[in-house]
Design an enzyme around this catalytic site. Structure first.
Site, PDB file in Angstrom:
ATOM      1  N   CYS A   1       0.830  -1.212   0.000  1.00 30.88           N
ATOM      2  CA  CYS A   1       0.000   0.000   0.000  1.00 30.88           C
ATOM      3  C   CYS A   1       0.864   1.262   0.000  1.00 30.88           C
ATOM      4  O   CYS A   1       1.693   1.468   0.899  1.00 30.88           O
ATOM      5  CB  CYS A   1      -0.925  -0.027   1.216  1.00 30.88           C
ATOM      6  N   GLY A   2       0.675   2.124  -1.005  1.00 29.39           N
ATOM      7  CA  GLY A   2       1.451   3.350  -1.112  1.00 29.39           C
ATOM      8  C   GLY A   2       1.246   4.288   0.063  1.00 29.39           C
ATOM      9  O   GLY A   2       2.205   4.879   0.583  1.00 29.39           O
ATOM     10  N   HIS A   3      -0.011   4.448   0.507  1.00 26.69           N
ATOM     11  CA  HIS A   3      -0.294   5.322   1.656  1.00 26.69           C
ATOM     12  C   HIS A   3       0.398   4.788   2.917  1.00 26.69           C
ATOM     13  O   HIS A   3       0.893   5.566   3.740  1.00 26.69           O
ATOM     14  CB  HIS A   3      -1.803   5.406   1.900  1.00 26.69           C
ATOM     15  N   CYS A   4       0.431   3.462   3.051  1.00 25.75           N
ATOM     16  CA  CYS A   4       1.084   2.844   4.211  1.00 25.75           C
ATOM     17  C   CYS A   4       2.586   3.109   4.197  1.00 25.75           C
ATOM     18  O   CYS A   4       3.194   3.399   5.234  1.00 25.75           O
ATOM     19  CB  CYS A   4       0.829   1.342   4.240  1.00 25.75           C
TER      20      CYS A   4
END
Length: 486
Positions: free
Chosen positions: A47-50
């Site tokens: 996950c990019g946001h993670c």
């Protein structure tokens, strides 16, 4: 020996990198109960946001581990620990939840950067204001890395009541403490007072180290004091305290601000900003911000080409726009630039598409023609701020075209602006798409949000009623004017 092996085995997978704890399906239920308050991040490695949040979460975990009492930050990898993630209804990443004594208490809806996480979670732990019972407690409370708010009260008073009410509502933003201990009051030199203490790392010769509240027991005045009068002449502006830097003009100086790894370098440049700021008390607000943390803002302020400079870079934000400093940073250049912007002679930076030819009934506004087309047109204006990818905007487009066609001979401009490709002027607050505003020709400084219906007749009814001089083809109630035969 067997007991020792079992204990070690039970800890495998508990500690992640740094001070973040990593729990699994097999140990989550047992270990989460050990924490009075814990923040749990349910994530996926892809996950990019993670990934973007991970270093902020790590930094927050280290700070909160030193909190009194400590606050645990936990993470759970939902690609491998499916059982616990399913149990808590995780459907997107990252999902953050606050746990109290092992039970999921609430969703986390606070900031996603380190300082903001720390402040928010400190507000979730213990009472809203900590009682300072000894001089040792006082010295420990005021000797940390962040600003703290202390109330000193010899006895019960209206100011104390108001202080505790403010602590209840603002605990997510500030760290509060209070004391009635005579030794503490003597040590501090205050009684029936509210004082904000700055950490020693931020002390300087231009600012006071303590900000004392001089108002009465009005809670709104106490809140205003905390928000607007406690950051000093050039405060450390982060993503977690933006609410303290909303007053304009605001001078933001960006460089590698880091009071953990490089306090000397951070103070070196800040002292130069403070030297200029002292000449503009209560006229201009100054702040310093970390370049990496505000990289996106730097681009938006027209400083993208200078972000790799070894020296600080500067933008001044006013109600008229954004003004980037093109010259190299120095005390003299900063002072001259502030004077230039205040004089109204500086040219604001504005992201803009090329100025288009106006071939359609709906006029196209861009950054470079907005003033001439919209603000100085001498006509009433209805303007739509849209995004090309917005489904609601696409649905509105044919109706908006029809409206413009019906009113093309009226003293009204129907306009649109791509808010993703152009800077929206500061007058307008655009948080979603489409957003529409009505600007009467004699009151362009007070745009009126349009919240009516989105059918052509709804627009015509509104414009007919609110147009400055009325419409030629429609009555004030929106009905067509009947032509009289000769």
């Amino acid at each position: 020996m067997k007991v020792f092996i079992l204990v070690v085995a039970s800890l495998v997978g508990v500690y992640a990198s740094g001070d973040v704890l990593e729990y699994t399906d097999s140990n989550f239920e047992d270990l989460i109960k050990q924490h009075e308050v814990a923040l749990v991040k349910f994530y996926a490695p892809w996950c990019g946001h993670c990934k973007r949040m991970a270093p902020e979460y790590d930094r927050a975990a280290t700070k909160l581990l030193r909190n009194d009492p400590p606050i645990a930050l936990v993470k759970v990898d939902c690609t491998t620990e499916k059982s616990v993630c399913d149990k808590f209804g995780v459907k997107g990443f990252p999902t953050l939840k606050i746990f109290r004594n092992g039970a999921a208490a609430q969703d986390y809806d606070g900031p996603r950067e380190a300082d903001g996480i720390v402040k928010y979670m400190r507000g979730q732990s213990g009472p809203s204001s900590r009682e300072i019972k000894t001089v040792a407690d006082f010295e420990k409370f005021t000797g940390g890395d962040d600003n703290v708010v202390l109330g000193f009260f010899e006895s019960e008073s209206k100011l104390k009541d108001s202080f505790l009410k403010v602590a209840d509502t603002e605990r997510d933003r500030f760290s509060f403490g209070h004391s009635s201990n005579p030794d503490v009051l003597k040590k501090a030199g205050y009684s029936d007072d509210i004082v904000v203490y700055t950490p020693k790392k931020l002390h300087n010769k231009f600012d006071t180290n303590e900000f004392k509240y001089d108002g009465n027991y009005d809670t709104d005045k106490i809140k205003n004091f905390l928000v607007h009068e406690t950051v000093g002449l050039a405060g450390i502006r982060t993503q977690g305290n933006l609410f303290q830097f909303e007053q304009k003009p605001l001078v933001v100086v960006y460089y590698n601000v880091d009071y953990v790894k490089d306090p000397k370098g951070s103070n070196y440049w800040r002292n130069r900003v403070l030297k200029v700021a002292q000449d503009y008390k209560r006229k201009v607000q100054f702040a310093v911000s970390n370049k990496e943390e505000f990289s996106q803002e730097i681009e938006q302020n027209g400083l993208g080409e200078r972000k790799d400079s070894d020296k600080p870079i500067v933008a001044i934000l006013t109600n008229e726009g954004k003004f980037p400093l093109d010259d190299e940073f120095s005390i003299d250049n900063l002072k001259s630039f502030v004077e230039l912007v205040l004089s109204g002679k500086a040219e604001a930076y504005m992201k803009s598409e090329p100025v288009p030819e106006q071939t359609e009934d709906v006029k196209v506004a861009v950054g470079k023609n907005f003033k001439d087309l919209i603000l100085d047109s001498g006509k009433d204006v209805l303007i739509e701020f849209y995004a090309p990818w917005c489904g609601h905007c696409k649905s509105l487009a044919p109706k908006y075209d029809e409206l413009a066609s019906k009113l093309k001979n009226e003293d009204v401009i129907i306009a649109k602006m791509d808010a993703t490709a152009n800077d929206v002027p500061p007058l307008f607050e655009v948080r979603g798409f489409p957003t529409l505003f009505w600007l009467p020709k004699n009151s362009k400084s007070n745009p009126v949000p349009y919240n009516g219906g989105r059918e052509v007749k709804d627009f015509i009814n509104f414009i007919a009623k609110h147009s400055t001089d009325g419409l030629k083809g429609f009555n004030r109630d929106g009905k067509k004017v009947k032509k009289t035969e000769l």
